[in-house]
Design a protein around this motif. Structure first.
Motif, mmCIF file in Angstrom:
data_model
loop_
_atom_site.group_PDB
_atom_site.id
_atom_site.type_symbol
_atom_site.label_atom_id
_atom_site.label_comp_id
_atom_site.label_asym_id
_atom_site.label_seq_id
_atom_site.Cartn_x
_atom_site.Cartn_y
_atom_site.Cartn_z
ATOM 1 N N LEU A 149 23.312 -27.408 -39.334
ATOM 2 C CA LEU A 149 24.552 -26.184 -39.374
ATOM 3 C C LEU A 149 24.813 -25.451 -40.535
ATOM 4 O O LEU A 149 25.457 -24.885 -40.607
ATOM 5 N N SER A 150 24.276 -26.694 -41.604
ATOM 6 C CA SER A 150 24.249 -26.276 -43.069
ATOM 7 C C SER A 150 24.039 -24.550 -43.499
ATOM 8 O O SER A 150 24.935 -24.392 -44.337
ATOM 9 N N ALA A 151 23.557 -23.980 -43.481
ATOM 10 C CA ALA A 151 23.524 -22.637 -43.571
ATOM 11 C C ALA A 151 24.020 -21.974 -43.060
ATOM 12 O O ALA A 151 24.328 -20.841 -44.094
ATOM 13 N N ARG A 152 25.136 -22.350 -42.003
ATOM 14 C CA ARG A 152 25.934 -21.319 -41.649
ATOM 15 C C ARG A 152 27.417 -21.641 -42.381
ATOM 16 O O ARG A 152 28.204 -21.089 -42.127
ATOM 17 N N LEU A 153 27.511 -22.953 -43.130
ATOM 18 C CA LEU A 153 28.273 -23.342 -43.942
ATOM 19 C C LEU A 153 27.899 -22.242 -45.735
ATOM 20 O O LEU A 153 29.138 -21.725 -45.964
ATOM 21 N N SER A 154 26.796 -21.917 -45.979
ATOM 22 C CA SER A 154 26.566 -21.742 -47.034
ATOM 23 C C SER A 154 25.467 -20.398 -47.449
ATOM 24 O O SER A 154 26.486 -19.116 -47.647
ATOM 25 N N HIS A 155 25.874 -19.576 -45.658
ATOM 26 C CA HIS A 155 25.978 -18.295 -45.457
ATOM 27 C C HIS A 155 26.490 -18.030 -44.095
ATOM 28 O O HIS A 155 27.075 -18.914 -42.911
ATOM 29 N N ASP A 156 26.302 -16.429 -43.743
ATOM 30 C CA ASP A 156 27.146 -15.799 -43.116
ATOM 31 C C ASP A 156 25.605 -15.397 -42.044
ATOM 32 O O ASP A 156 25.383 -14.408 -41.773
ATOM 33 N N LEU A 157 26.117 -16.170 -41.227
ATOM 34 C CA LEU A 157 24.429 -16.668 -40.520
ATOM 35 C C LEU A 157 24.568 -16.908 -38.872
ATOM 36 O O LEU A 157 25.322 -17.869 -38.478
ATOM 37 N N PRO A 158 24.501 -15.706 -37.902
ATOM 38 C CA PRO A 158 25.172 -15.935 -36.859
ATOM 39 C C PRO A 158 24.016 -16.510 -35.370
ATOM 40 O O PRO A 158 22.338 -17.036 -36.691
ATOM 41 N N PHE A 159 24.091 -17.036 -34.923
ATOM 42 C CA PHE A 159 22.976 -17.389 -33.565
ATOM 43 C C PHE A 159 21.856 -16.699 -33.032
ATOM 44 O O PHE A 159 22.910 -15.309 -32.925
ATOM 45 N N PRO A 160 21.072 -17.068 -32.682
ATOM 46 C CA PRO A 160 20.083 -18.107 -33.194
ATOM 47 C C PRO A 160 19.250 -18.347 -33.981
ATOM 48 O O PRO A 160 19.079 -17.143 -33.968
ATOM 49 N N TYR A 161 18.920 -19.166 -35.098
ATOM 50 C CA TYR A 161 17.633 -18.799 -35.706
ATOM 51 C C TYR A 161 16.841 -20.213 -35.461
ATOM 52 O O TYR A 161 16.861 -21.118 -35.183
ATOM 53 N N MET A 186 42.039 -25.003 -41.494
ATOM 54 C CA MET A 186 41.640 -25.933 -41.295
ATOM 55 C C MET A 186 40.811 -26.613 -42.058
ATOM 56 O O MET A 186 40.134 -25.826 -43.103
ATOM 57 N N LEU A 187 41.761 -28.512 -42.218
ATOM 58 C CA LEU A 187 40.881 -28.784 -43.354
ATOM 59 C C LEU A 187 40.054 -30.492 -42.515
ATOM 60 O O LEU A 187 40.880 -30.777 -42.055
ATOM 61 N N ILE A 188 39.172 -30.442 -42.777
ATOM 62 C CA ILE A 188 38.205 -31.619 -42.504
ATOM 63 C C ILE A 188 37.802 -32.989 -42.980
ATOM 64 O O ILE A 188 36.785 -31.741 -44.222
ATOM 65 N N LEU A 189 38.327 -33.849 -43.269
ATOM 66 C CA LEU A 189 37.491 -34.329 -44.220
ATOM 67 C C LEU A 189 35.548 -34.949 -43.740
ATOM 68 O O LEU A 189 35.463 -35.401 -42.507
ATOM 69 N N GLY A 190 35.281 -34.360 -44.354
ATOM 70 C CA GLY A 190 33.416 -34.775 -43.956
ATOM 71 C C GLY A 190 32.885 -37.011 -44.802
ATOM 72 O O GLY A 190 33.091 -36.885 -45.657
ATOM 73 N N ARG A 207 34.887 -21.474 -44.586
ATOM 74 C CA ARG A 207 33.216 -22.145 -45.159
ATOM 75 C C ARG A 207 33.873 -22.273 -47.065
ATOM 76 O O ARG A 207 33.081 -22.003 -47.896
ATOM 77 N N ARG A 208 34.963 -22.633 -47.561
ATOM 78 C CA ARG A 208 34.672 -22.481 -48.588
ATOM 79 C C ARG A 208 35.102 -24.758 -48.341
ATOM 80 O O ARG A 208 35.385 -25.378 -47.569
ATOM 81 N N ILE A 209 34.242 -24.815 -49.789
ATOM 82 C CA ILE A 209 34.495 -27.372 -49.777
ATOM 83 C C ILE A 209 34.854 -26.335 -50.742
ATOM 84 O O ILE A 209 35.386 -26.180 -52.094
ATOM 85 N N HIS A 210 36.253 -27.869 -50.266
ATOM 86 C CA HIS A 210 37.389 -27.955 -51.194
ATOM 87 C C HIS A 210 36.870 -29.386 -52.246
ATOM 88 O O HIS A 210 37.492 -29.414 -53.438
ATOM 89 N N ALA A 211 35.949 -29.759 -52.037
ATOM 90 C CA ALA A 211 35.199 -31.431 -52.601
ATOM 91 C C ALA A 211 34.236 -31.440 -52.103
ATOM 92 O O ALA A 211 33.925 -31.589 -50.489
ATOM 93 N N ASP A 212 33.944 -32.051 -52.626
ATOM 94 C CA ASP A 212 32.242 -32.513 -52.522
ATOM 95 C C ASP A 212 31.160 -33.085 -52.767
ATOM 96 O O ASP A 212 30.948 -33.174 -54.331
ATOM 97 N N VAL A 213 31.609 -34.560 -52.761
ATOM 98 C CA VAL A 213 31.651 -35.644 -53.775
ATOM 99 C C VAL A 213 30.257 -36.146 -53.097
ATOM 100 O O VAL A 213 30.011 -37.417 -51.879
ATOM 101 N N VAL A 214 28.831 -36.865 -54.095
ATOM 102 C CA VAL A 214 28.163 -37.601 -53.649
ATOM 103 C C VAL A 214 27.367 -38.789 -54.375
ATOM 104 O O VAL A 214 27.117 -38.341 -55.456
ATOM 105 N N LEU A 215 27.713 -39.797 -53.953
ATOM 106 C CA LEU A 215 26.691 -41.168 -54.926
ATOM 107 C C LEU A 215 25.543 -41.487 -54.202
ATOM 108 O O LEU A 215 25.381 -41.649 -53.230
#
Ligand code: KG4
Ligand code: ZN
Length: 350
Positions: free
Chosen positions: A117-129, A1-5, A22-30
């Motif tokens: 939810l960003s910490a669940r992208l960087s870490h294998d983090l279960p709810f709740p936190y 599943m690929l999603i554009l943000g 949880r793979r970041i294929h591209a991440d562009v910030v201006l």
């Protein structure tokens, strides 16, 4: 599943592609910081125009870096609020257009849910936190129980923590953005020289307040009475005293939130910090100590994911898409959008 943000709610124009592994294929910030420097803060109209000017190029760049075409996307997620409405409209319109043209679902993401939810992208983090979200626009303590399930324990009754850093830096002539400048100046300063107030410390609850502290800093600076500008040591000492006061106040509020969190979720094990102010070393160290004392693990996503970015929006899109929580194309961009509607009564920044 690929999603554009897509992220356009403040002064970062951003596009990213993320998958459900949880793979970041591209991440562009201006960053638009330079455009707003002359004004000492973000000017909404300038921000909206800059988003409009750069967003399509950034989306093309993100797809290029991910080596993907529009046809590879499964859905498009754009920040739908809360934020500066001109910018949000630009991002939402772009997201809907791509969704319509490709015949794929659109998701209007709450910017705060992206941070939450960003910490669940960087870490294998279960709810709740438990989440401390501290940025230029937001200052909140939230229990994250699941996707779309947030309990707001506290919010700011006036300024956000980052805003307080920015305003204090302006008072000290340190420029914008203020957080990094204050932290740098504080390194050679004495945090005990000026006994500034620790807002709301010792009071019940988990709300924040920084307006009184800002006034105390202004009075301190005026008290130093330097006509030709403050001496470097004075600036360093005010910066260090201010930083210590903010950290102590944030820690006190977070300690109350930990009590509420562990009462509700005795098996909850994680404290997460996000937002630009999470870059602050003193705050991180203090949070680490606090978490350890309560048998919690502190999780701080990498700084790139803490500050505003589109990877966290794409990831929130992944989490919602998996639950079929897509939006219709008549989704309305919203300047205010509390994550926890039951606690929306307090005058919040969200
Ligand atoms: O999350 P962010 O990039 O943007 C939003 O506001 O959404 O956060 C920016 C804020 C600014 O107010 C900036 O002064 C603050 O984060 N900040 C810091 C530090 N780095 C950035 N505050 C304290 N210490 C820092 N090192
Ligand atoms: Zn943000």
């Amino acid at each position: 599943m690929l999603i554009l943000g897509i992220e356009t709610s403040c002064d970062e124009t951003a596009a990213a592609v993320v998958d459900d592994n949880r793979r970041i294929h591209a991440d562009v910030v201006l960053s638009q910081t330079k455009l707003h420097v002359p004004y000492g803060g973000v000017v909404p109209e300038i921000a909206a125009r800059a988003h409009l000017e750069h967003l399509d190029r950034l989306v093309t760049q993100a797809l290029g870096e991910a080596k993907l075409g529009f046809g590879d996307l499964d859905a498009v997620a754009a920040t739908g609020g809360p934020g500066l409405i001109g910018g949000v409209i630009v991002g939402v319109t772009m997201g809907k257009s791509i969704a319509l043209a490709q015949g794929i679902p659109f998701l209007g993401i709450n910017h705060l849910e992206g941070h939450a939810l960003s910490a669940r992208l960087s870490h294998d983090l279960p709810f709740p936190y438990l989440l401390l979200l501290v940025s230029g626009g937001h200052c909140q303590l939230l229990i994250v129980e699941g996707v779309g399930r947030y309990v707001r324990l506290g919010t700011t009754i006036d300024d956000a923590a980052g805003e307080a850093f920015d305003k204090t830096a302006k008072l000290l002539g340190l420029g914008y953005p203020g957080g990094p400048a204050i932290e740098r100046a504080a390194k050679s300063g004495d945090p005990l020289r000026f006994p500034l107030p620790r807002p709301l410390k010792g009071r019940p609850g988990c709300d924040f307040s920084f307006a009184g502290l800002k006034t105390a800093v202004r009075q301190t600076v005026e008290g130093l009475g330097a006509r030709g500008g403050l001496a470097p040591q004075d600036i360093a000492d005010v910066a260090a005293s201010f930083q210590a006061a903010v950290a102590e106040s944030l820690i006190d509020r977070t300690a109350h939130a930990i009590a509420a969190f562990t009462e509700r979720h005795p098996s909850g094990r994680h404290l997460v910090v996000a937002g630009g102010v999470a870059a602050n070393t003193l705050l991180r160290q203090s949070l680490e100590t606090l978490a350890n004392a309560h048998d919690l693990t502190l999780i701080a996503p990498p700084l790139r994911l803490c500050t505003d970015n589109a990877a966290m929006i794409a990831w929130a899109g992944v989490e919602r898409f998996k639950l079929n929580l897509t939006d219709r194309l008549d989704f309305s961009p919203r300047p205010r959008w509390p994550l926890d509607p039951t606690s929306a009564g307090i005058r919040a920044k969200a």
